[in-house]
Design an enzyme around this catalytic site. Structure first.
Site, PDB file in Angstrom:
ATOM      1  N   ASP A  13       7.961  -3.008  -7.632  1.00 27.37           N
ATOM      2  CA  ASP A  13       9.140  -2.658  -6.511  1.00 27.37           C
ATOM      3  C   ASP A  13      10.576  -2.751  -7.455  1.00 27.37           C
ATOM      4  OD1 ASP A  13       7.309  -2.919  -4.649  1.00 27.37           O
ATOM      5  OD2 ASP A  13       7.778  -5.229  -4.551  1.00 27.37           O
ATOM      6  N   GLU A 178       9.317   2.561   3.720  1.00 29.86           N
ATOM      7  CA  GLU A 178       9.731   1.145   3.427  1.00 29.86           C
ATOM      8  C   GLU A 178      10.570   1.276   2.060  1.00 29.86           C
ATOM      9  OE1 GLU A 178       6.594  -1.544   2.730  1.00 29.86           O
ATOM     10  OE2 GLU A 178       5.334   0.139   1.600  1.00 29.86           O
TER      11      GLU A 178
END
Ligand code: 6LW
Length: 517
Positions: A13, A178
């Protein structure tokens, strides 16, 4: 050429910024303390881990967080004078109702201390902060249940969310929208999101609007990046990206990826960070310079940079515990390791005080490093004199609190000191060998080798004056993979002690080493 991944092993991420000639990336750490890893580079190839921002329990309390809960997808930004880090602390992630608390911390010096957290909201995860050209700031986050991307203005003086909270984008047919990041480039607001779920279907998609409040138009060339599942030697799980420009005006995307163990779909090394050079097309959309949408293992270096040379972080490691602080590569589940790890109690040793057993989501004394490469070994030497069956210490090859192997010294119910080899699969613990009687006194060496390109592991032990002996049979590494554990973090090697009597018996570790083959 830049070789990718650039941040290997459990660095997912990525969120990237540039400040002058310096680049910084923040990555997720989940239930592992300290919270969030930040890396620095000047050439986009070589990265050095700097201090973690979340190092106080008042900033981040991971007690009771589920495996692969905790810190999800941090967002690092800079507004010209201050650094900001947003992150989610995921308290539950099962069933329909996730509990995901979003916080902001800030600092004027990225090498210094970060502020106490400001609570933002809990409506979804992957919060990001966007600093617009006119000085306004916005919170962007996804909505739990993958219902889309929210935008709300945030007042930088009070840190209150103000005005309308608007769902601006619902995502594409890849779904599971997301990891949003917003950019204002030229006349457009660009919204970049991760989609497809964080596994083998993962990708990055892009949309744009003339207004931050939408409507956002989806790019024609989506996904910007995904993976070629026909060729498992290529990067897999490519997704969750963030863009950065260079001083020369070139564009790069950092993104999540995984490299499965050869011949399998198991990710023992967790999810990692790769980079791709990007170019703008005539219609004003970013695409990979190399063409296509499969993540590549190499990409062009930026113009005009001087290479920065750092010691190669992941080529083996040996710690004799001579210093007075613990190496930056150690992590511990759900707690500050200073609560149980002490370098000052005995010169040249690391003393770990026994607390709860490994399956606990609270106070476990487990000090670990990420598995650094597919084929490798980890070794330690330990002194530990248990007198109860509830006391145990040893060497772990662990994914999390529920999936692990452990070679450990303990007492049997007759009070004899023995060596046991345990396996925990989803929290169900089994003995993987007959307990071996060993001397209570003296230094015991323990080792685990990961063999066969990362598919098999084998434990060994050595008593004082003896030779290395095999402990149990070869076992599968599948247990400690993202796929089997259904997690996000990859495997770890660690030193471990528990004392469930409450007496707090300690173990002294003389060294800890990890070697790549
Ligand atoms: C993260 C989400 C994701 O918050 O997985 O890969 C979650 N993408 O964006 C955990 O890393």
């Amino acid at each position: 050429m830049i070789q990718t991944p650039i941040l290997t092993v459990f660095c997912p991420d990525p969120s990237i910024i540039r400040v002058g000639e310096d680049y910084y990336i923040a990555t997720s750490t989940f239930e592992w303390w300290p919270g969030v890893r930040i890396f620095h580079s000047r050439d986009l190839q070589h990265w050095e881990q700097i201090a973690s921002p979340l190092v106080r329990t008042s900033q981040l309390n991971l007690q009771g967080d589920p495996c692969s809960g905790g810190v999800w997808a941090p967002c690092l930004t800079y507004d010209g004078s201050r650094f900001y880090l947003l992150f989610t602390d995921v308290k539950t992630k099962k069933g329909r109702f996730y509990n995901t608390h979003n916080y902001l911390v800030y600092t004027d010096d990225i090498y210094g201390e970060w502020s106490e957290p400001v609570y933002l909201n809990s409506i979804g995860f992957d919060p990001s902060l966007f600093h617009d050209r006119d000085g306004k700031k916005y919170l962007i986050n996804m909505i739990n249940g993958f219902k889309g991307i929210l935008v709300q203005e945030i007042d930088p003086d009070s840190w209150q969310l103000v005005g309308e909270r608007k769902l601006v984008y619902g995502g594409t047919e890849m779904r599971y929208t997301e990891g949003p990041h917003m950019y204002h480039i030229g006349d457009w607001y660009y919204l970049v999101v991760a989609e497809g779920g964080t596994g083998y279907e993962h990708g990055v998609t892009m949309a744009r609007s003339k207004s931050i409040w939408g409507p956002f138009e989806t790019a024609p060339n989506n996904p910007i990046i995904t993976s070629n599942r026909e060729d498992m030697s290529m990067l897999q799980k490519c997704g969750h990206g963030d863009f950065v420009d260079t001083p020369e005006g070139e564009w790069y995307m950092v993104h999540l990826c995984s490299r499965p163990v050869p011949g399998t779909n198991w990710c023992t090394l967790g999810r990692e960070t790769a980079i791709q050079k990007m170019v703008w097309d005539e219609e004003g959309w970013l695409r990979m310079e190399c063409g296509g949408n499969f993540g590549q293992l190499t990409t062009a270096s930026p113009k005009g940079v001087t290479e920065c040379v750092y010691p190669d972080d992941l080529e083996g490691f040996r710690d004799d515990f001579e210093g007075d602080s613990l190496n930056v590569r150690y992590s511990a589940p759900r707690a500050d390791f200073h609560e149980f790890a002490d370098l000052s109690a005995r010169a040249g040793y690391l003393r770990l005080k026994g607390r709860e057993s490994m399956n606990s989501w609270h106070k476990v004394s487990h000090l670990a490093v990420r598995q650094q490469c597919f084929t490798c070994s980890a070794e330690t030497a330990m002194e530990f004199i248990p007198t109860y069956a509830e006391q145990m210490a040893g060497l772990s090859y662990a994914y999390d609190a529920l999936c692990f192997y452990l070679l450990a010294k303990t007492c049997d119910d007759r009070g004899e000191t023995v060596l046991v080899l345990l396996k925990s699969d989803g929290g169900v613990i089994t003995d993987e060998m007959e307990p071996i009687p060993v001397p209570a006194q003296g230094k015991m060496q323990l080792k685990v080798e990961v063999l066969d390109a990362g598919r098999i592991c084998q434990f060994f032990y050595k008593v004082p004056g003896g030779d290395w002996q095999q402990a149990g049979e070869k076992m599968s590494c599948e247990l400690v993979t993202d796929e089997h554990a259904r997690g996000f973090t990859g495997a770890h090697f660690g030193m471990y002690v528990h004392d469930m009597t409450g007496l707090g018996l300690y173990a002294d570790f003389d060294y800890f080493s990890v070697e790549c083959r």
